[in-house]
Design an enzyme around this catalytic site. Sequence first.
Site, short mmCIF file in Angstrom:
data_model
loop_
_atom_site.label_atom_id
_atom_site.label_comp_id
_atom_site.label_asym_id
_atom_site.label_seq_id
_atom_site.Cartn_x
_atom_site.Cartn_y
_atom_site.Cartn_z
N LYS A 40 93.62 16.69 18.56
CA LYS A 40 93.80 15.44 19.31
C LYS A 40 92.53 14.62 19.12
O LYS A 40 91.66 14.57 19.99
CB LYS A 40 94.08 15.77 20.78
CG LYS A 40 94.87 14.68 21.48
CD LYS A 40 95.49 15.20 22.77
CE LYS A 40 96.01 14.10 23.65
NZ LYS A 40 97.04 13.25 23.07
N1 PLP Z 1 102.05 14.40 20.04
C1 PLP Z 1 101.10 13.46 20.11
C2 PLP Z 1 100.68 12.76 18.86
C3 PLP Z 1 100.50 13.15 21.35
O1 PLP Z 1 99.56 12.21 21.44
C4 PLP Z 1 100.94 13.83 22.51
C5 PLP Z 1 100.35 13.53 23.80
O2 PLP Z 1 99.43 14.12 24.23
C6 PLP Z 1 101.92 14.82 22.37
C7 PLP Z 1 102.46 15.07 21.13
C8 PLP Z 1 102.38 15.63 23.53
O3 PLP Z 1 101.40 16.55 23.95
P1 PLP Z 1 101.32 17.03 25.44
O4 PLP Z 1 102.67 17.48 25.82
O5 PLP Z 1 100.33 18.14 25.43
O6 PLP Z 1 100.87 15.87 26.24
C1 COI Z 2 99.42 11.85 26.34
O1 COI Z 2 100.62 11.98 26.55
O2 COI Z 2 98.56 12.34 27.09
C2 COI Z 2 98.94 11.12 25.19
O3 COI Z 2 97.83 11.34 24.82
C3 COI Z 2 99.84 10.17 24.54
C4 COI Z 2 99.28 8.79 24.43
C5 COI Z 2 99.08 8.11 25.75
C6 COI Z 2 98.05 8.74 23.57
#
Ligand code: PLP
Ligand code: COI
Length: 365
Positions: free
Chosen positions: A204
Amino acid sequence: MTGGDILDFERHLTPTPVPDAERESLLVNPGFGKVFTEHMVTVRYAESKGWYDARVEPFGPIPMSPATAVLHYAQEIFEGMKAYKTADGGVTLFRPDANAQRFATSARRMAMPEVPEDLFLKAITELVEVDRAWIPGGADSSLYLRPYMIATEVFLGVRPSAEYLFGVIACPVGAYFKGGPKPITLWISQEYTRAAPGGTGAAKCGGNYATSLVAQAEAMNNGCDQVVFLDAVERKYVDELGGMNIFFVYEDGTIITPPLGTILPGITRDSIIKLASEQGHKVIERPYSVDEWRADAASGTLKEAFACGTAAVITPIGTLKSADGGFTVGDPEAMGPVTHQLRTALIDIQQGKAADTHGWVRRVI
Ligand code: PLP
Ligand code: COI
């Protein structure tokens, strides 16, 4: 990983607190990422002394030299997680240990030092404690927490920085999409990809989002809410959205989601795989092509598709557009029953309305 002795945080609270009435009006309809709480956390790192100088301070600018490494080579990572208000006035987090672990994995990929899990959790808890009045109470509302780390060495050589800043900021948020949980429209990008094997797709890091913006802009110019990226090798298989993972629900109850590798390993994705399996669905993680998506949506065997993530929670997908034309999935105007059931199951656990049989909810206050 734990950090042994966790640092003590010095608290320097704001001398000019926002009046209660003003805060309450900001909490009514905060949108996403526009309203920030009054404080922030910062912790410094130097190669010579490890993590030090942990502080809670008034939210505000971080002065830095124009030669600071992050401004040039984008050595930066972040996380996204939410704090929820409980019925009895407490505060919970959803799987914060998973965010801490992903932050450490992202750090390793970007040649940055790991923040020990206990320091990561303490930083979050400190901020939630001082800004707890900023957690909104509405159904789709929560306090979005944004931990991040930047390279702070003042140096233009291309090598890992010797100094870093780990910080946490927070914002009260409502639904990520303006329409709430109404089905969204996606643009399938055939020109741009997000992540290649060996690249940073599973980390990330800010750079992944910077490169997604031109594709996201194209999506919006075509009247879509979000972009869908395809694999960088064959340009055939669905990877994920700009900021969300994706699931496909079939009429026999089977649920398909793209495998880990070049996508972000979403914590919501992982939770949904577990919840859907418990609800009796067969969940398959495998490459899923756009051709298959289009054909099965047309034949009607594909009943639902949805996007998921911390910000978006679970959001149904109704319509797809691309340079090759568009198609719809199921009823493009309404959330399908499986999406609805999974969304309710997840939100009920997150908001303390259903039993937390997985130990996902961490009470911090
Ligand atoms: N994929 C991307 C590119 C994201 O930015 C996010 C958000 O955080 C997710 C998937 C989903 O991840 P999570 O469920 O841990 O928020
Ligand atoms: C999240 O869901 O936390 C993300 O990072 C997605 C977006 C707001 C960057």
